[in-house]
Scaffold this active site. Structure first.
Site, PDB file in Angstrom:
ATOM      1  N   LYS A 199     -28.354  35.746 -13.909  1.00 34.97           N
ATOM      2  CA  LYS A 199     -28.054  34.440 -13.324  1.00 34.97           C
ATOM      3  C   LYS A 199     -26.551  34.243 -13.386  1.00 34.97           C
ATOM      4  O   LYS A 199     -25.950  34.204 -14.462  1.00 34.97           O
ATOM      5  CB  LYS A 199     -28.777  33.340 -14.085  1.00 34.97           C
ATOM      6  CG  LYS A 199     -28.549  31.957 -13.495  1.00 34.97           C
ATOM      7  CD  LYS A 199     -29.365  30.918 -14.216  1.00 34.97           C
ATOM      8  CE  LYS A 199     -29.124  29.529 -13.659  1.00 34.97           C
ATOM      9  NZ  LYS A 199     -29.880  28.516 -14.413  1.00 34.97           N
ATOM     10  N   LYS A 252     -30.173  35.645  -9.410  1.00 37.76           N
ATOM     11  CA  LYS A 252     -29.886  34.318  -8.873  1.00 37.76           C
ATOM     12  C   LYS A 252     -28.384  34.095  -8.874  1.00 37.76           C
ATOM     13  O   LYS A 252     -27.759  34.310  -9.913  1.00 37.76           O
ATOM     14  CB  LYS A 252     -30.586  33.269  -9.737  1.00 37.76           C
ATOM     15  CG  LYS A 252     -30.368  31.831  -9.277  1.00 37.76           C
ATOM     16  CD  LYS A 252     -31.048  30.845 -10.202  1.00 37.76           C
ATOM     17  CE  LYS A 252     -30.835  29.424  -9.676  1.00 37.76           C
ATOM     18  NZ  LYS A 252     -31.432  28.404 -10.519  1.00 37.76           N
TER      19      LYS A 252
HETATM   20 ZN    ZN Z   1     -30.164  25.400 -17.571  1.00 37.31          ZN
END
Ligand code: ZN
Length: 335
Positions: A199, A252
């Site tokens: 992420k 992501k």
């Molecule tokens: Zn978070």
């Protein structure tokens, strides 16, 4: 053998030929729809910057889930917006919290639809960070190890409510292992973990932060989310999460990260999810509204590219539209 004996255009001559050799097929049962469930909203509330996406009451979330299931979507991914926040983010593991109640309500209404839950503290902490802060330090700092237990407690509360998959998104080191251990010790050995493994600290989360009201009060998330410049590190993150017990790994954002999706898929051979995030959605919506892009064609191309890169599952705010368009295409096979 090159030209003229080889002519690549031969297999592009008609829709049927193109269909015959198409490598990547969009499927609604590989798409997941994020939902924002709020403790304070009655009915629905529109979200600035994300046209077509709303904050939902529990009953509205069940309606959305029903629509998702009817369209053949694989799953919904739940985010909670609590009425009150505190330093620890205790609303995250509240048995009566919006997410916990929504899981139960959706599973009761639609037992076949998969319910994935986002496991993080940032929607629940008053400072907006994804973990608790280390006390007494001059520069505010998220305490990695103290956060693990709270994340594990949150994941267990989701499993207890009936979640099919838990998805930690906080980017603390060791959280997958901590969550796996706690789920197992509470008897939820069959609940898979979809780890937000890679992420990145992305500006494309902007509209989401408004939607979930979780913009950090101070600083940013660069001390735990990844540097967008690093691809090899993303592979390491995925491999570490798998070692700790992740059943699926996520990249992501998705749109600018096709290389990362491909590298993670190749290195792990695990089911890979890609999150087509709020800013990516907002760009398409804005361009389409201005008449600069054909929304349907753009969404189809974007989602296809994520699958082509190696994502088995794509999480997208476009999921309902995409599923609708896919079913229309099936009805008119000449397109
Ligand atoms: Zn978070």
């Amino acid at each position: 053998m090159a030209f003229p004996s080889t002519r690549m255009r031969r297999l592009r001559a008609s829709p049927a030929l193109r269909g015959l050799v198409r490598e990547t097929e969009l499927r609604s049962d590989r798409l997941a729809l994020p939902l924002f469930v709020s403790e304070t909203v009655t009915g629905r509330e529109r979200i600035e910057g994300m046209p077509g996406v709303e904050r939902l009451s529990i009953s509205a979330a069940v309606e959305e889930a029903r629509e998702a299931a009817a369209l053949g979507l694989a799953a919904v991914l739940l985010f909670g917006i609590p009425a009150r926040k505190d330093a620890e983010g205790s609303g995250a593991w509240d048995e009566e919290g919006a997410v916990q109640l929504a899981i139960a309500a959706i599973k009761r209404a639609l037992p076949e639809l998969l319910v994935i839950t986002d496991v993080c503290l940032c929607e629940y902490t008053d400072h907006g960070h994804c973990g608790v802060l280390r006390p007494g330090s001059d520069v505010p700092c998220v305490d990695n190890d103290a956060t693990l237990e709270l994340l594990a407690r949150t994941a267990v509360s989701h499993a207890r409510a009936g979640a099919d998959i838990v998805a930690p998104s906080d980017m603390m080191d060791g959280r997958v292992g901590a969550i796996r251990a706690e789920l197992d010790s509470e008897g939820y050995t069959e609940v898979p973990i979809m780890a937000y493994a890679a992420k990145f600290a992305s500006t494309f989360y902007g509209p989401f932060r408004d939607a979930a009201d979780c913009t950090p009060e101070f600083g940013d998330r660069r001390a735990y989310q990844m540097d967008p410049a690093n691809g090899h590190e993303a592979v390491r993150e995925a491999l570490l999460d798998i070692e700790e017990g992740a059943d699926m790994v996520m990249v992501k954002p998705a749109l600018g990260y096709g290389d990362v999706i491909a590298a993670v898929k190749l290195a792990t051979q695990m089911p890979v999810a890609a999150y087509n995030v709020s800013g990516e959605y907002a760009m398409v919506k804005a361009a389409a509204a201005a008449g600069y892009l054909d929304e349907r064609a753009a969404v189809s191309e974007i989602l296809t590219s994520m699958h082509r890169a190696g994502a088995d599952i794509v999480i997208s705010y476009h999921a309902k539209d995409a599923a609708r368009w896919l079913s229309e295409d099936r009805l008119s096979p000449t397109t």
